[in-house]
Design a protein around this motif. Structure first.
Motif, PDB file in Angstrom:
ATOM      1  N   LEU A  35       0.796  -1.268  -0.174  1.00 49.16           N
ATOM      2  CA  LEU A  35      -0.070   0.001   0.096  1.00 49.16           C
ATOM      3  C   LEU A  35       0.827   1.205   0.052  1.00 49.16           C
ATOM      4  N   LEU A  40      -9.432   1.120  -5.152  1.00 49.10           N
ATOM      5  CA  LEU A  40      -8.650   0.251  -3.989  1.00 49.10           C
ATOM      6  C   LEU A  40      -9.756  -0.484  -3.455  1.00 49.10           C
ATOM      7  N   VAL A  59      -8.140  -3.455   1.791  1.00 48.79           N
ATOM      8  CA  VAL A  59      -6.982  -3.356   2.593  1.00 48.79           C
ATOM      9  C   VAL A  59      -6.757  -4.207   3.427  1.00 48.79           C
ATOM     10  N   GLY A  70      -2.636  -3.560  -0.491  1.00 49.50           N
ATOM     11  CA  GLY A  70      -3.808  -3.216  -1.114  1.00 49.50           C
ATOM     12  C   GLY A  70      -4.244  -3.731  -2.078  1.00 49.50           C
TER      13      GLY A  70
END
Length: 317
Positions: free
Chosen positions: A87, A100, A103, A207
């Protein structure tokens, strides 16, 4: 993890071909195979421009976004469905058409000191050479240890360790997470606490990026999202966005979350260590909007201290 969602019959993960990037992609592949045993999950390895140009600093050739761009092209052209990134390498604002979508849970976010001869940075004699690829690390290192010499260190993790073992450096600074993920935790002589060196925005989190027109894929990947990490890293990225910063701006930001209480700290400095601005904020955070607001508050604090003038010196603004 279980899901009633029916995924596509196959998924292709775009990734860089460094050992660490492949580990990350294989980790995601294995998780997806566990979630959706009927889905054929494959890896599409690529060598990016950021991997190819090793004789110049990332700041001079376009930043860490160079590690991401080709993977986005692969998704745009239909060669891959998703990309797995560190990320901290992902630009603060994604190009139109990309999202995105997840995460993942953070590994150890701290920086690591790696050296064959010195147990920690405080043991180094004047003039000792420390290697790092990061302007953020360089800035904080020079401010804290002005008697040391900092030299650029490019290349993948194995290349950096080889250069250290060849004696080119007294020690090097790396992300602890990468070493641990590759089973190289024994190379860590000391971890550096955030109080002494704030990590990079998003450090140690993975990510997952997809095309924005793939809601089916967003649903398939939702199980990989780790909400506490997503909230913390969103706040960190909001600080950088609020300053108009990039992946190569010498700034660190680190958020922790206990229950609904977030503590967000940030530093912005010049690479030579001559100037550094610090800010922090605490607040209740339960969703991305609140995380964004906390990050923007910290960015405003840094601006009030003169961040714009400092960024102008860096040519980042």
């Amino acid at each position: 993890m279980t899901s009633t969602f029916t995924p596509p019959p196959s998924l292709v993960i775009a990734t860089r071909e460094s050992r660490l990037a492949l580990w990350q992609a294989e980790h995601v592949r294995d998780l997806l195979k566990g979630l959706y045993p009927q889905c054929d999950v494959r890896i599409f390895g690529m060598t990016t421009q950021g991997d190819q140009i090793l004789d110049k600093s990332l700041a001079k050739i376009g930043g860490k976004g160079l590690f991401v761009k080709e993977l986005e092209v692969a998704m745009e052209q239909g060669h891959a469905d998703l990309a797995v990134h560190s990320l901290k390498d992902v630009p603060m604002v994604l190009p139109t058409g990309f999202a995105l979508t997840a995460v993942m849970e953070r590994e150890d976010p701290r920086d690591a000191w790696v050296s064959p001869h010195y147990a920690n940075l405080a043991d180094l004699p004047a003039g000792a050479v420390v290697g790092t690829s990061s302007l953020r690390r360089e800035s904080q290192l020079r401010a804290r240890y002005p008697h040391l010499k900092v030299q650029a260190l490019r290349g993948n993790l194995d290349t950096r360790l080889r250069k250290l073992d060849e004696g080119q450096y007294a020690g090097i600074l790396l992300a602890a997470a990468g070493l641990k993920r590759l089973g190289l935790g024994e190379r860590v002589r000391a971890v550096i606490e955030p109080e002494d060196m704030l990590p990079a925005v998003g450090q140690a989190a993975l990510g997952i990026e997809i095309r924005a027109d793939r809601p089916d894929l967003a649903q398939a990947l939702a199980a990989l999202n780790h909400p506490p990490t997503a909230l913390c890293t969103h706040a960190e990225r909001a600080v950088s966005r609020g300053l108009g910063g990039s992946c190569t701006t010498p700034m660190g930001a680190y958020a922790t979350l206990e229950g609904e209480a977030m503590h967000l700290r940030a530093v912005l400095g010049l690479p030579d260590g001559s100037q550094a601005l610090h800010a922090q904020q605490r607040g209740r955070v339960t969703d991305l909007a609140q995380a964004e607001a906390l990050g923007q508050q910290v960015a405003r604090q840094l601006r009030e201290q003169g961040a714009d003038a400092l960024l102008a010196q860096l040519g980042s603004h």
